[in-house]
Design an enzyme around this catalytic site. Sequence first.
Site, PDB file in Angstrom:
ATOM      1  N   HIS B 295       0.839  -1.207   0.000  1.00 59.52           N
ATOM      2  CA  HIS B 295       0.000   0.000   0.000  1.00 59.52           C
ATOM      3  C   HIS B 295       0.865   1.245   0.000  1.00 59.52           C
ATOM      4  O   HIS B 295       2.072   1.207   0.281  1.00 59.52           O
ATOM      5  CB  HIS B 295      -1.035  -0.021   1.120  1.00 59.52           C
ATOM      6  N   ASP B 305       5.931   2.713   7.233  1.00 57.56           N
ATOM      7  CA  ASP B 305       4.593   2.182   6.924  1.00 57.56           C
ATOM      8  C   ASP B 305       3.850   3.130   6.017  1.00 57.56           C
ATOM      9  O   ASP B 305       3.312   4.126   6.482  1.00 57.56           O
ATOM     10  CB  ASP B 305       3.829   1.987   8.246  1.00 57.56           C
ATOM     11  N   GLU B 342      -5.189   1.600   2.506  1.00 57.20           N
ATOM     12  CA  GLU B 342      -5.054   0.399   3.327  1.00 57.20           C
ATOM     13  C   GLU B 342      -5.316   0.739   4.779  1.00 57.20           C
ATOM     14  O   GLU B 342      -5.900  -0.048   5.534  1.00 57.20           O
ATOM     15  CB  GLU B 342      -3.643  -0.196   3.156  1.00 57.20           C
ATOM     16  N   GLU B 343      -4.856   1.923   5.194  1.00 62.62           N
ATOM     17  CA  GLU B 343      -4.920   2.278   6.619  1.00 62.62           C
ATOM     18  C   GLU B 343      -6.358   2.373   7.127  1.00 62.62           C
ATOM     19  O   GLU B 343      -6.610   2.249   8.321  1.00 62.62           O
ATOM     20  CB  GLU B 343      -4.180   3.592   6.876  1.00 62.62           C
ATOM     21  N   ASP B 371       4.437  -4.708   3.223  1.00 63.99           N
ATOM     22  CA  ASP B 371       3.864  -3.477   3.754  1.00 63.99           C
ATOM     23  C   ASP B 371       5.019  -2.654   4.348  1.00 63.99           C
ATOM     24  O   ASP B 371       5.717  -1.949   3.617  1.00 63.99           O
ATOM     25  CB  ASP B 371       2.778  -3.835   4.771  1.00 63.99           C
TER      26      ASP B 371
HETATM   27 ZN   LIG Z   1      -0.359   1.107   8.959  1.00 60.89          ZN
HETATM   28 ZN   LIG Z   2       0.865  -0.507   6.414  1.00 59.92          ZN
END
Ligand SMILES: [Zn+2]
Ligand SMILES: [Zn+2]
Lengths: 650, 650
Positions: B295, B305, B342-343, B371
């Site tokens: 993502h 992230d 995605e979050e 990820d």
């Molecule tokens: Zn995350």
């Molecule tokens: Zn992530």
Amino acid sequence: HKASKPPTGFHDTFLSLSSNYTVSEYLRSLTLHPHLAGTPEGYQTAQYVKTHFESLNLETKVSEYEVLLSYPVKISLTAHFSNLGSRVIGLSEVGFDVVRPYHAYAPSGKAVGAAVFANYGREEDYRALGVNVSGSVVVVRRGEGMSRGGVVRAAEGRGAAAVLTYTEGEYVKGVERGTVMKGLGDPLSPGWGSVVEGGEKLERSDTEVEDRFPKIPSMPISFETAEAILRSLEGPQVPLEWRDALKNSNFRAGPGPTVLNFTNQVEDKNARIHDVFAVIRGSEEPDRYVLLGNHRDAWTFGAVDPNSGTAVLLDVARRYAFLMRLGWRPRRTIILCSWDAEEFGMIGSTEWVENNIMNLGSRAVAYLNVDCAVQGPGLFTSMTPQLDDLVIDITKKVQDPDAPDITIYDEWTGRNKGINIQRLSGVDSDFAPFLQHVGIPSVDMYFGKDFPVYHTAFDSYDWMSTHGDPLFRRHAAVAGLWGLLALRLADDPILPFNYSSYAMQLQEYTSILSNKLEGRISFTPIFKSVKNLLAVAQEVEEEAKELRVDGGASSDVIVLKKRMLNDRLMLAERGFLDADGLQGNRWFKHLVYGPSNKYDSNIDFFPSIANAISQSTQAKKDNQATIRHEIWRVARAIQRAADALKGDLS
Amino acid sequence: HKASKPPTGFHDTFLSLSSNYTVSEYLRSLTLHPHLAGTPEGYQTAQYVKTHFESLNLETKVSEYEVLLSYPVKISLTAHFSNLGSRVIGLSEVGFDVVRPYHAYAPSGKAVGAAVFANYGREEDYRALGVNVSGSVVVVRRGEGMSRGGVVRAAEGRGAAAVLTYTEGEYVKGVERGTVMKGLGDPLSPGWGSVVEGGEKLERSDTEVEDRFPKIPSMPISFETAEAILRSLEGPQVPLEWRDALKNSNFRAGPGPTVLNFTNQVEDKNARIHDVFAVIRGSEEPDRYVLLGNHRDAWTFGAVDPNSGTAVLLDVARRYAFLMRLGWRPRRTIILCSWDAEEFGMIGSTEWVENNIMNLGSRAVAYLNVDCAVQGPGLFTSMTPQLDDLVIDITKKVQDPDAPDITIYDEWTGRNKGINIQRLSGVDSDFAPFLQHVGIPSVDMYFGKDFPVYHTAFDSYDWMSTHGDPLFRRHAAVAGLWGLLALRLADDPILPFNYSSYAMQLQEYTSILSNKLEGRISFTPIFKSVKNLLAVAQEVEEEAKELRVDGGASSDVIVLKKRMLNDRLMLAERGFLDADGLQGNRWFKHLVYGPSNKYDSNIDFFPSIANAISQSTQAKKDNQATIRHEIWRVARAIQRAADALKGDLS
Ligand SMILES: [Zn+2]
Ligand SMILES: [Zn+2]
Ligand SMILES: [Ca+2]
Ligand SMILES: [Ca+2]
Ligand SMILES: [Zn+2]
Ligand SMILES: [Zn+2]
């Protein structure tokens, strides 16, 4: 050099092997004894079919399942006529050593109540009747697409004590047996394959099992018995449309004064059933299946239902075995399937489908069903629309059995003044699990229609050789059509599927519904998906045309290109499946063809929409939301089919 | 002659193209600005990735969806301390221009209540706490596998007024953002693909939508803020295990005397999100997909992230493009996927999966997720077990980034004293829809673990270049592993899947459960299916070995034989899917890997059995029936996998 004969050459040879003699012999052997599913005589027919396949040197297999079947123990009916006194009514077909007439899975019980006639037992019939049937014994004639179970449930919902069904026609002493179970397959293993031992089984008392059976007793009676009862009824006059049934009673439907005393003792018990298979492995793509299926079990002798089809299946096997001796092997695997326990609710085929769902789902090209192969003259056929062109083509290759100088196509289109193809929303033969649960393109076909000895003791070789097909040419014709259809599906390098036909059929359905709802709800989502499907289908036809031209060439790339296109053609039908299935009947996953659970929708496509519409008699706002949601589900299903056919990601 | 280089030659070249410089540049560009999903900065990253793919001459595609996202408007917290009076608490991470800390999809609302500490917010924590939390504002530390939404729901179920979550660690001013939505994908299009316009959308007020969100407000706070609150609590002493969290408060958890006044204003709104793809069409089997996914959206700068993974994805693209210039084309299609949103709940990947379910279901070979690629040193990896051998093999081919003379395999197995592979029951990254909804074999991998800046403003390029991976060698190592894994899956003539590993893993699971239940319930049905799977897997390995030897030869028959075997290897994983899915969470179809909906089952496999067991705390008889039924469902799923792998009908 034998094997170098091109497939089409073998196809011509297949047609030349037609024989009405062999097929009549098979039918005679199959119908020597009654052979109800789960009985020793039933098992003997499995052995007969198995031996036949084996004697042809075909790879043969038997799949055995333990399932819940249902048999009569003791049944009695006494009528108390106001003028004639009491009379014990004879219920069996005298002179035949067959299972007594009964409804499989009807509950045991006693009912005493006034007789009342409810025409076909539809909702509209009860509304027209306008009397309370609570506590009565309802008499219903079979017809108008009402299932036996549906008739009993409708009466049960109105508080009736019991239901007697009868069938009109010339065989006034014949009694039409049948199942009243709802849904398909073994009731103790809903949704999963039954096995002989060691599998999960629900208890007989489980609600999920109980829900599949009516709560009030029922049985079939003869036309003669029914008329005796109807004749004795009084009460108000009934609508004009009912009067053909009540012509001897001054058009009175009761309730009463006749009182019926009905005792039903029916036993549900575990029994072994046997599906028998002959497998002809494909030489190039053994993992692609073309399935020919017919059930073998019969209520009585089963000369029409189903063994006219079984005799044809055995004859197709004979012809295929002959081709094999000449060197032919199909490109894809052909499987001849002989199902057991269809009469109890498509049990043999459903258990096999449930046990093999993975490989059927990803590998089956088509399922070709023949049940009552010969009921009389003239072709009748139903199919999923991508098969229309192929079936039409096949009918041009086989001679008409009743008029030697023309083809079946000529007779069929002449009689119907054009192409007349039906579809497969019915749940009345073994195509249902293949199409409606797994999304396999399907065909059903037979000669003749509405034969008068249906499910009675009179359905015997004698009837067939006297009335149904004295020269067995119709049998031979079905063998030609069925066998050639499978040959084309098994041998054609590119699968002969036309999805433009499907798209056009879907467009017609959508227009019908849109008109029916007079624009109150938008069908744009479906029209849009159908348009996408049509566009993809046309592209794919171009692609297929090019690959057919390249047919002679062979390289890794071409071999794989054909395989990839065929995969798309095979899997497109699966797009119509929805994991959630039909509301209230989730086992049925197909959103184009499947049963509508309402008695009076009269729409035999898009069952989830049909159900939502029939629930919305007054078009309440809530229900419009449901209809809209079902429209979206269907639109997405059609889009999935288009996506699978296109084979690209979005 | 370029193209005649064998694939393995290209694979070596791929490894030689490693570059820590390029990957660090990509990461710097991606993390210049915060880029939350649905914002203009988020869209800029989509453009950046798209431009990168295009500049490499790769076939590039963007899929846009309109979905319901959630953003903070105004949030405040005032604490009324019994001794210190009232204090308005600062909630933002000072000095950063990032979205303020919040819980996406938390309802707006006000709550005033005594503060109470509930440890990790598990059922057992409330039992140990032993006080009524009704009307209180519950403070919970994150951990022990409890999801954010799970924590809030558990408190809601006990009548709490609100929930504040915090994360322990060295970054005491950092605040961990996150979603509290249940389930995956856009809440307005549950189970079907969202589109930009014209698709079905539920109303925000629909129960099915409402059910996905908690009913009480919640937000995250910093460790520092949490400690200030916890320090002020009185009440009874808490269990030993809680005391590390309460060391400044004499181990008291409240409720009160501190009262918290919390106002949460969060707005859910429709937003556009963008998945970006690069497609490298397979030369021989373009209809088979190997997917690499990561993502792109981040709560703040996203250096760990998720953009450490994005930078790696872009570097894999760079290397593949280079191979293409040398003449390489993969046998199967490779797709690089850059997911959005995605979050918020795997929304970008889930919508794409739902929109492409037909073709992914029948054509995807594997999904390889990365990820947070680099969180620190050392490989951690999870996968479905048929991929174990392949991943192990790959780790032997790539040099360790932190110890130049050994391979990743050496470091990884040395540190773990053997092979340490996790599985994929979590619902914490984009592999979830691929594996748990569609049954696609999947891998997840990353370097390092439990990085301290998770979802805070401190997750920046600065942190990465100072702490996470100063030399960007770990990034380059992930690129090597990930890219080579995909190359093998795309190029190997026979798919490198080992189902014996799967069978042995399943056997181990079954033994664990059987021991846990101390023989009270029989697991024989599963043991039996596992045994069947193992036997088939061994047969298939023999078959694969033979076809690998024949690799050089090429004829129609061999080409098709390989394809047929690969189809079985690809589709076997689909057998674990069940159309009915998990009870209460039917979108999850995989019966081996998926979420258990109970807080305290501690079993991270066979989720439907785990749920049934955790519901049966006292092993009531009813529940034993449920457990038994779930055991049967799993046994049948494993048998379906065996059937698909065997590829024959029963
Ligand atoms: Zn995350
Ligand atoms: Zn992530
Ligand atoms: Ca079953
Ligand atoms: Ca969706
Ligand atoms: Zn029949
Ligand atoms: Zn029948």
